[in-house]
Design a protein around this motif. Structure first.
Motif, PDB file in Angstrom:
ATOM      1  N   PHE A   1      68.782  18.450   7.730  1.00 33.62           N
ATOM      2  CA  PHE A   1      69.531  19.676   7.508  1.00 33.62           C
ATOM      3  C   PHE A   1      70.423  20.027   8.696  1.00 33.62           C
ATOM      4  CE2 PHE A   1      66.034  20.063   4.463  1.00 33.62           C
ATOM      5  CZ  PHE A   1      66.772  20.271   3.307  1.00 33.62           C
ATOM      6  N   MET A   2      70.038  19.602   9.896  1.00 34.60           N
ATOM      7  CA  MET A   2      70.892  19.840  11.059  1.00 34.60           C
ATOM      8  C   MET A   2      72.180  19.029  10.934  1.00 34.60           C
ATOM      9  SD  MET A   2      70.202  19.549  15.145  1.00 34.60           S
ATOM     10  CE  MET A   2      68.991  20.845  15.095  1.00 34.60           C
ATOM     11  N   ALA A   3      72.066  17.763  10.514  1.00 35.61           N
ATOM     12  CA  ALA A   3      73.254  16.927  10.330  1.00 35.61           C
ATOM     13  C   ALA A   3      74.142  17.491   9.224  1.00 35.61           C
ATOM     14  CB  ALA A   3      72.847  15.488  10.005  1.00 35.61           C
ATOM     15  N   LEU A   4      73.540  17.973   8.134  1.00 35.02           N
ATOM     16  CA  LEU A   4      74.327  18.598   7.059  1.00 35.02           C
ATOM     17  C   LEU A   4      75.083  19.818   7.580  1.00 35.02           C
ATOM     18  CD1 LEU A   4      72.073  18.632   3.854  1.00 35.02           C
ATOM     19  CD2 LEU A   4      74.194  17.394   4.219  1.00 35.02           C
ATOM     20  N   TYR A   5      74.413  20.616   8.382  1.00 29.33           N
ATOM     21  CA  TYR A   5      75.039  21.820   8.936  1.00 29.33           C
ATOM     22  C   TYR A   5      76.235  21.445   9.817  1.00 29.33           C
ATOM     23  CZ  TYR A   5      75.540  26.342  11.216  1.00 29.33           C
ATOM     24  OH  TYR A   5      76.038  27.529  11.675  1.00 29.33           O
ATOM     25  N   ARG A   6      76.032  20.460  10.679  1.00 32.62           N
ATOM     26  CA  ARG A   6      77.126  20.021  11.562  1.00 32.62           C
ATOM     27  C   ARG A   6      78.293  19.444  10.759  1.00 32.62           C
ATOM     28  NH1 ARG A   6      73.327  17.271  16.147  1.00 32.62           N
ATOM     29  NH2 ARG A   6      72.863  19.197  17.263  1.00 32.62           N
ATOM     30  N   GLN A   7      78.001  18.656   9.727  1.00 27.12           N
ATOM     31  CA  GLN A   7      79.058  18.091   8.892  1.00 27.12           C
ATOM     32  C   GLN A   7      79.871  19.201   8.224  1.00 27.12           C
ATOM     33  OE1 GLN A   7      77.088  15.516   6.107  1.00 27.12           O
ATOM     34  NE2 GLN A   7      76.677  13.927   7.620  1.00 27.12           N
ATOM     35  N   GLU A   8      79.190  20.230   7.752  1.00 26.21           N
ATOM     36  CA  GLU A   8      79.881  21.333   7.103  1.00 26.21           C
ATOM     37  C   GLU A   8      80.761  22.091   8.100  1.00 26.21           C
ATOM     38  OE1 GLU A   8      81.239  23.961   4.151  1.00 26.21           O
ATOM     39  OE2 GLU A   8      80.432  21.929   4.098  1.00 26.21           O
TER      40      GLU A   8
ATOM     41  N   ARG B   1      84.804  22.407   7.775  1.00 24.68           N
ATOM     42  CA  ARG B   1      85.493  23.696   7.777  1.00 24.68           C
ATOM     43  C   ARG B   1      86.535  23.766   8.887  1.00 24.68           C
ATOM     44  NH1 ARG B   1      81.126  28.436   6.250  1.00 24.68           N
ATOM     45  NH2 ARG B   1      80.507  27.537   4.253  1.00 24.68           N
ATOM     46  N   GLN B   2      86.196  23.212  10.052  1.00 30.01           N
ATOM     47  CA  GLN B   2      87.152  23.215  11.157  1.00 30.01           C
ATOM     48  C   GLN B   2      88.360  22.348  10.821  1.00 30.01           C
ATOM     49  OE1 GLN B   2      84.650  21.973  14.397  1.00 30.01           O
ATOM     50  NE2 GLN B   2      84.114  24.066  14.950  1.00 30.01           N
ATOM     51  N   ALA B   3      88.125  21.202  10.209  1.00 28.15           N
ATOM     52  CA  ALA B   3      89.237  20.317   9.810  1.00 28.15           C
ATOM     53  C   ALA B   3      90.102  20.990   8.764  1.00 28.15           C
ATOM     54  CB  ALA B   3      88.686  18.993   9.283  1.00 28.15           C
ATOM     55  N   ALA B   4      89.484  21.696   7.828  1.00 32.27           N
ATOM     56  CA  ALA B   4      90.233  22.380   6.772  1.00 32.27           C
ATOM     57  C   ALA B   4      91.094  23.502   7.330  1.00 32.27           C
ATOM     58  CB  ALA B   4      89.284  22.905   5.708  1.00 32.27           C
ATOM     59  N   SER B   5      90.611  24.145   8.395  1.00 29.31           N
ATOM     60  CA  SER B   5      91.372  25.251   8.983  1.00 29.31           C
ATOM     61  C   SER B   5      92.321  24.767  10.067  1.00 29.31           C
ATOM     62  CB  SER B   5      90.422  26.319   9.533  1.00 29.31           C
ATOM     63  OG  SER B   5      89.720  25.807  10.644  1.00 29.31           O
ATOM     64  N   GLY B   6      92.287  23.463  10.383  1.00 28.86           N
ATOM     65  CA  GLY B   6      93.201  22.906  11.382  1.00 28.86           C
ATOM     66  C   GLY B   6      92.743  23.067  12.807  1.00 28.86           C
ATOM     67  N   GLN B   7      91.502  23.474  13.018  1.00 28.39           N
ATOM     68  CA  GLN B   7      90.966  23.619  14.370  1.00 28.39           C
ATOM     69  C   GLN B   7      90.404  22.302  14.846  1.00 28.39           C
ATOM     70  OE1 GLN B   7      87.973  26.639  14.220  1.00 28.39           O
ATOM     71  NE2 GLN B   7      89.397  28.274  13.695  1.00 28.39           N
TER      72      GLN B   7
END
Length: 164
Positions: free
Chosen positions: A143-150, A154-160
């Motif tokens: 679940f930690m890896a899933l959290y980090r992937q998410e 989200r950062q990639a989607a927002s351009g950060q």
């Protein structure tokens, strides 16, 4: 020296985590192979999608966390041939106190699902067995890896740029 150790321990936040309840919110199992009169040898190819959700409840310090699994079993020799489908939404109600606000989101989406997962795994195994197949024993989910992937998604989607 023992006094400073006790003083430091007294200052550390006391985290309380209690599971109030657990339940299946939604469950669907379709034995497609049997419905279509399928027979013969099949080579299972099982795909599992995991979605997590958490929300604050009206009662103080209470949260609801759910794990949604979408399990699709196809025949490796013919990927268009579905064997079975299972969708399950399994939730837990938690009492959580002493977790700093900035750490609550990862706590809810990492620690709480970790507590729910063994029970969800058992239900998936029982349902697949009762549905006419060998019991499906899910691998542990990180679940930690899933959290980090998410977070990265989200950062990639927002351009950060991803945080290191």
């Amino acid at each position: 020296m023992a006094e400073t150790g006790n003083g430091a321990a007294a200052q550390a936040p006391q985290i309380q985590l209690n599971v109030i309840n657990q339940f299946v919110r939604d469950l669907s199992f379709e034995n497609i192979l049997a419905q279509k009169g399928g027979q013969g040898e099949v080579q299972p190819d099982i795909q599992v999608q995991v979605n997590l959700d958490a929300k604050k409840r009206e009662a103080e310090n209470q949260y609801e966390v759910s794990i949604k699994l979408n399990i699709e079993n196809r025949d490796k020799t013919n990927t268009d041939k579905k064997i079975f489908l299972m969708e399950i939404d399994y939730a837990g109600l938690f009492f959580i106190a002493g977790v700093p606000e900035e750490q609550m989101h990862p706590f809810l989406l990492i620690e709480c699902p970790r507590l729910l997962f063994p029970f969800l795994r058992r239900i998936v195994s029982d349902i697949s067995r009762d549905g006419g197949f060998p019991p499906l024993n899910l691998d542990n989910i990180d679940f930690m890896a899933l959290y980090r992937q998410e977070l990265e998604r989200r950062q990639a989607a927002s351009g950060q740029a991803p945080a290191n």
